[in-house]
Motif scaffolding. Sequence first.
Motif: not given
Length: 715
Positions: A236-250, A252-258, A265-271
């Motif tokens: 019940g979650a997905a990667v909703t954004a990728a972040h980085g300068t020149g390449r991916v560095e982190a 955002t993983v957020a919870g999803l509804g049905p 309020g469910t988004a969190r950042r993963v390096e």
Amino acid sequence: MEGVPVLVVGGGPAGMAAALAARRHGVRVVLVEAGDDLGGQYWRHLPAERAGAREELLHHGWRRFLRMRAALLADDGCEIVLNGHVWSADRRDGAPPLIHVVVGPPDGNGRPPRTFDPATLILATGAQERTLPFPGWDLPGVFTAGAAQALAKGERVAVGRRVLVAGAGPFLLPVVTSLLRTGAEVVGVVEAAGWRQLATGWGARPWRLIAASAKAAELGGYVRDLAAKRIPYRTGAAVTAAHGTGRVEAVTVAGLGPDWSPRSGTARRVEVDAVCVSHGFVPRTELAVAAGCATGPDGAVTVDDGQRTSVPGVFTAGELTGIGGVDLALAEGEIAGAVAAGGHPAGRAVRARRVFREFAGRLAAAHRIGPGWQAWLDDTTTVCRCEDVTAGDLRRAARLTEARGLRSLKLTTRAGLGICQGRTCGRAVEDILAAAGPGLLDTGRTAQRPIAVPIRLAELAATTNPPTSTAVPSSTAVPSSTAVPSSAAVPSSAAVPSSAAVPSSAAVPSSAAVPSSAAVPSSAAPVAAAGVVVRVAGTARGEPAATTNSPTAAAVPPSVAPAAAAEPAGVAGTARGELATTTNPPTPAAVPEVATPAVPAAAAEPAGVAGTVRDELATTTNPRAASAVPTASAVPTASAVPTASAVPTASAVPTASAVPAPAASAGSAAVAGAEPVAPTAGGDGAVAARDTRIETDRDGSVAGNVRMGPQEDRS
């Protein structure tokens, strides 16, 4: 053209099973595989010269693959064509299509062509990944899960040191195993489907899964890998954004509804330094659609109990008929091969197909994509990466035009018109346009690709079999005593190229075609019976300098060749938007024996006409057969190039007249308002324009609107 009883396209599990089944029924088979070995993506492996010591660790059913491959390689009745790329299926009424292939590396040049005329055709082209776009998905370090697995299996390369695997479906689990085998650290697995959706798909009537117990054992192996490395598995979650300068560095993983929309309020950042994303698969239907096969609402090809499609003599097997995994592909391939060879399928294969089709239905229900994923996107998110088309561009086009035709919306936005031809973004483009506007009338059109794989124009031209010109009888040969004045401009081959451009000194309408067999006569007898097409001058923007095969011209005796040799040129004469044809022209007629007076010194031939219009596609048409060309002063063809003052389209030209200066000059593009455009080509002669877009109508035919964009190489 090569006739073959059974042609199999695709050397994965389904294609291999089909070929083996057809051979068991005694029918000769040709199997065409685009890779450098059999096995497809499922059994992708290191090449033989650097084979892995324990290859079976990365594959399920590896021993079965080895047995199947060995049986095919040892069978003289089965020809295996590796590195065979099917670029076109030429549809025919009431019969399987002609299959056009080039053989060689995917990025090769001058690959030899082969054309097959199959009595029966089995398409086993598999599937490709579907990846939903999100902000930052075009950063380096964002991979499809399939690409990550291919690098691990085929090259033993890890895509990163700290990797997150996300998306939907059980395919995420073998990708994790492949990454672990190459030394990567997997920080987590993120499944978009929630527990309720998973239970609905897999939990209904669970006792029926007993027949597919082998799948449970496979799942157990993946779970052990997760547990051994303590890899978290989140639903019940997905990667909703990728972040980085020149390449991916982190990410955002957020919870999803049905409905798969992000929950606040469910988004969190993963390096991470790499992320692997896959949201399932879609069938690769380019060839099936080109052949005219009917497809269902999910885009898969519809088949009957014998794996027959709606086109007589055409069968499909494997993921092309619906995403179901290797066991279903093997069963369908065996059935298709047996029926295509005129036999009956084994009962074991029929039972396996029934079991694993039910498994495929559960798979689709448990991991079906929800419509709320579009909430991940803001208007600046790139959707079509080839053409830099954003979600905002698509939404505005759908809202402002209120168009319901996918073709017109694609032309308006350029989405899906890049080098991948919508393979990566096609389904996402359709979903966004349908949601933002009044809906689409022709969904699924992004799967229509008349040119199935990239092919160079020079290779396209090489697929034409040049005719042999009619020989000039020896009795009409020019005697050695006959001299032609050097100003008569007779080349040593006395052949007229049919596609050369008109210099600025001769303005000729674009409809004035120069016949390929109009050779300059000597004073005694005809010299040549056919033209030679050696180049295409005056071509449109970005076209190569040579795109045409040529018929053989009769040689001129050395005594006739003048010191100063200039030859009359030919004509392209194409209209805006015409697609390069590859038809075989008829053989030119023989040249009759007609004596003519010598060509005077003042009668120089004009150079010819291209008649092309800006942005036209380079013609690859061999010249049409010209009528018999007498060597008298008149050149009676549909539109002859005279040797005298004016350049009319169908008038006799006295050979004794001098050629005065022309009244007007249209340049190398002899059409009012057109500009001469120099060709733009790479060092290997390939066209530099990378965004040629070919649109088709509903039946797959070219819609007559070929456009070429700016000469920008986005590779």
